[in-house]
Design a protein around this motif. Sequence first.
Motif, PDB file in Angstrom:
ATOM      1  N   PRO A  41      19.753 -23.499   6.050  1.00  0.00           N
ATOM      2  CA  PRO A  41      20.183 -22.092   6.145  1.00  0.00           C
ATOM      3  C   PRO A  41      21.178 -21.629   5.095  1.00  0.00           C
ATOM      4  N   SER A  42      21.520 -22.479   4.138  1.00  0.00           N
ATOM      5  CA  SER A  42      22.374 -22.021   3.046  1.00  0.00           C
ATOM      6  C   SER A  42      21.585 -21.261   1.997  1.00  0.00           C
ATOM      7  N   MET A  43      20.240 -21.233   2.114  1.00  0.00           N
ATOM      8  CA  MET A  43      19.419 -20.534   1.119  1.00  0.00           C
ATOM      9  C   MET A  43      18.624 -19.407   1.772  1.00  0.00           C
ATOM     10  N   TYR A  44      18.422 -18.345   1.012  1.00  0.00           N
ATOM     11  CA  TYR A  44      17.612 -17.230   1.476  1.00  0.00           C
ATOM     12  C   TYR A  44      16.155 -17.646   1.639  1.00  0.00           C
ATOM     13  N   HIS A  45      15.485 -16.977   2.562  1.00  0.00           N
ATOM     14  CA  HIS A  45      14.032 -16.997   2.662  1.00  0.00           C
ATOM     15  C   HIS A  45      13.599 -15.546   2.783  1.00  0.00           C
ATOM     16  N   LEU A  46      12.971 -15.040   1.732  1.00  0.00           N
ATOM     17  CA  LEU A  46      12.553 -13.644   1.671  1.00  0.00           C
ATOM     18  C   LEU A  46      11.057 -13.536   1.918  1.00  0.00           C
ATOM     19  N   PHE A  47      10.663 -12.589   2.763  1.00  0.00           N
ATOM     20  CA  PHE A  47       9.255 -12.348   3.092  1.00  0.00           C
ATOM     21  C   PHE A  47       8.851 -10.964   2.590  1.00  0.00           C
ATOM     22  N   PHE A  48       7.844 -10.929   1.737  1.00  0.00           N
ATOM     23  CA  PHE A  48       7.273  -9.664   1.261  1.00  0.00           C
ATOM     24  C   PHE A  48       5.873  -9.514   1.851  1.00  0.00           C
ATOM     25  N   GLY A  49       5.454  -8.255   2.070  1.00  0.00           N
ATOM     26  CA  GLY A  49       4.124  -8.044   2.615  1.00  0.00           C
ATOM     27  C   GLY A  49       3.688  -6.608   2.546  1.00  0.00           C
ATOM     28  N   ASP A  50       2.721  -6.257   3.390  1.00  0.00           N
ATOM     29  CA  ASP A  50       2.237  -4.882   3.434  1.00  0.00           C
ATOM     30  C   ASP A  50       3.182  -4.055   4.312  1.00  0.00           C
ATOM     31  N   GLU A  51       2.705  -2.951   4.869  1.00  0.00           N
ATOM     32  CA  GLU A  51       3.576  -2.017   5.570  1.00  0.00           C
ATOM     33  C   GLU A  51       4.342  -2.647   6.732  1.00  0.00           C
ATOM     34  N   ARG A  52       3.792  -3.692   7.365  1.00  0.00           N
ATOM     35  CA  ARG A  52       4.485  -4.331   8.478  1.00  0.00           C
ATOM     36  C   ARG A  52       4.475  -5.848   8.381  1.00  0.00           C
ATOM     37  N   GLY A 140      -4.695  -5.711   4.444  1.00  0.00           N
ATOM     38  CA  GLY A 140      -3.694  -4.949   5.172  1.00  0.00           C
ATOM     39  C   GLY A 140      -3.637  -3.513   4.698  1.00  0.00           C
ATOM     40  N   VAL A 141      -2.457  -2.916   4.850  1.00  0.00           N
ATOM     41  CA  VAL A 141      -2.230  -1.515   4.471  1.00  0.00           C
ATOM     42  C   VAL A 141      -1.071  -1.470   3.491  1.00  0.00           C
ATOM     43  N   ALA A 142      -1.306  -0.920   2.307  1.00  0.00           N
ATOM     44  CA  ALA A 142      -0.268  -0.880   1.274  1.00  0.00           C
ATOM     45  C   ALA A 142       0.955  -0.108   1.759  1.00  0.00           C
ATOM     46  N   TRP A 143       2.126  -0.598   1.420  1.00  0.00           N
ATOM     47  CA  TRP A 143       3.391   0.051   1.788  1.00  0.00           C
ATOM     48  C   TRP A 143       3.533   1.357   1.018  1.00  0.00           C
ATOM     49  N   ASP A 144       3.960   2.394   1.716  1.00  0.00           N
ATOM     50  CA  ASP A 144       4.105   3.701   1.077  1.00  0.00           C
ATOM     51  C   ASP A 144       5.547   3.992   0.695  1.00  0.00           C
ATOM     52  N   GLY A 145       6.403   2.955   0.673  1.00  0.00           N
ATOM     53  CA  GLY A 145       7.812   3.158   0.372  1.00  0.00           C
ATOM     54  C   GLY A 145       8.201   2.847  -1.055  1.00  0.00           C
ATOM     55  N   SER A 146       7.231   2.655  -1.936  1.00  0.00           N
ATOM     56  CA  SER A 146       7.536   2.401  -3.344  1.00  0.00           C
ATOM     57  C   SER A 146       6.912   3.490  -4.200  1.00  0.00           C
ATOM     58  N   ASP A 147       7.126   3.391  -5.520  1.00  0.00           N
ATOM     59  CA  ASP A 147       6.535   4.391  -6.409  1.00  0.00           C
ATOM     60  C   ASP A 147       5.118   4.034  -6.816  1.00  0.00           C
ATOM     61  N   VAL A 148       4.580   2.917  -6.294  1.00  0.00           N
ATOM     62  CA  VAL A 148       3.181   2.575  -6.549  1.00  0.00           C
ATOM     63  C   VAL A 148       2.306   3.434  -5.638  1.00  0.00           C
ATOM     64  N   PRO A 149       1.359   4.188  -6.183  1.00  0.00           N
ATOM     65  CA  PRO A 149       0.477   4.986  -5.321  1.00  0.00           C
ATOM     66  C   PRO A 149      -0.235   4.100  -4.313  1.00  0.00           C
ATOM     67  N   THR A 150      -0.309   4.535  -3.064  1.00  0.00           N
ATOM     68  CA  THR A 150      -0.879   3.686  -2.013  1.00  0.00           C
ATOM     69  C   THR A 150      -2.322   3.304  -2.299  1.00  0.00           C
ATOM     70  N   GLU A 151      -3.071   4.171  -3.007  1.00  0.00           N
ATOM     71  CA  GLU A 151      -4.464   3.820  -3.294  1.00  0.00           C
ATOM     72  C   GLU A 151      -4.573   2.651  -4.277  1.00  0.00           C
ATOM     73  N   HIS A 152      -3.469   2.369  -4.991  1.00  0.00           N
ATOM     74  CA  HIS A 152      -3.462   1.243  -5.923  1.00  0.00           C
ATOM     75  C   HIS A 152      -2.590   0.091  -5.424  1.00  0.00           C
ATOM     76  N   GLY A 153      -1.985   0.243  -4.258  1.00  0.00           N
ATOM     77  CA  GLY A 153      -1.031  -0.732  -3.764  1.00  0.00           C
ATOM     78  C   GLY A 153      -1.663  -2.052  -3.355  1.00  0.00           C
ATOM     79  N   ILE A 154      -0.834  -3.069  -3.253  1.00  0.00           N
ATOM     80  CA  ILE A 154      -1.266  -4.411  -2.866  1.00  0.00           C
ATOM     81  C   ILE A 154      -1.470  -4.446  -1.354  1.00  0.00           C
ATOM     82  N   ILE A 155      -2.607  -4.981  -0.918  1.00  0.00           N
ATOM     83  CA  ILE A 155      -2.977  -4.953   0.490  1.00  0.00           C
ATOM     84  C   ILE A 155      -3.094  -6.342   1.113  1.00  0.00           C
ATOM     85  N   GLY A 156      -2.675  -7.357   0.397  1.00  0.00           N
ATOM     86  CA  GLY A 156      -2.708  -8.680   1.005  1.00  0.00           C
ATOM     87  C   GLY A 156      -2.924  -9.797   0.009  1.00  0.00           C
TER      88      GLY A 156
END
Length: 319
Positions: A41-52, A140-156
């Motif tokens: 637990p002294s190191m971060y573990h970061l999780f990235f993904g789609d909208e949820r 999945g469903v691309a996150w809509d919280g970035s400046d990447v247009p959702t139609e081009h967003g990463i989905i999984g």
Amino acid sequence: MYFTGIHHVSAITAQATNNLDFYRRILGLRLVKKTVNQDEPSMYHLFFGDERGNPGTELTFFEIPRAGQTRRGNDSISLTSLRVATDAALDYWQDRFTQLEVPHGTIKERAGRQTLSFEDFEGQRLMLVSDEANVGVAGGVAWDGSDVPTEHGIIGLGPVKLTVFKIERTIQFMTQVLGFRQKGTYLSDEAGQPDIIVLETGEGGSGAEIHLEHRTDLPQERPGRGSVHHVALRVNNEEELNNWVDFLNDKGISNSGYIDRYYFRSVYLKDPNNITIELATDGPGFDTDEELAHLGESLALPPFLEQHRATIEANLQPL
């Protein structure tokens, strides 16, 4: 018993701050969980993904500040691919990578799909793969919280490539133990090297494939920043996971046994070339301890670490 696809991929970074910037700002992924390595637990573990942070969309990173540079080679998870919806999205990303000075290749067909290879700031080997001609497990469903247009967003997550020296042992293990099927082959990017073998599970398709590269000209990989620690395969629920544990034990295959990771349940094992593979359940999910609208905004700790929060936070650089 069979797997429904790739669950997540976990890699190593030496710089959590720059890692967060690259995957959230440049790639437009959502930080769905900011937590720590439960075993260290002294190191971060970061999780990235789609909208949820749906299963099948999660790319995670352990921060190891003193990690050296990876020496690429055999017996490794040598490529992680990320799905986008259309071929046109690859044109968008090629332009974006050029503008943001992200090292990348050209759009190229691999395994019947259009792809675009690139690397992050630590040399993590990545590839975008178009779903336009894909049939199989849904993305999945691309996150809509970035400046990447959702139609081009990463989905999984798309196919994950393993590079191995003793390929027949891995094929036998993946097909006879883990239940994958051989689907086909495609040309290697490296001249004079054997074709890449495509294995699939479940419904098949981009999100349910492991690609095997056979190399006899490489040293064994020395992992570090920019390498992948393990790939996880999707199990529907806890009952199925326990069945897998029983199956592995009956076969005499060494494994970690059942582990509660709070956001999902797991078991870890090794393939014959010593590559770490995790089997992980789809649930409970990342909104277990945070509201969906606020995923990743604060440091989340599983209950067994909560009593140590003050010490853990004191040893982490704020993100």
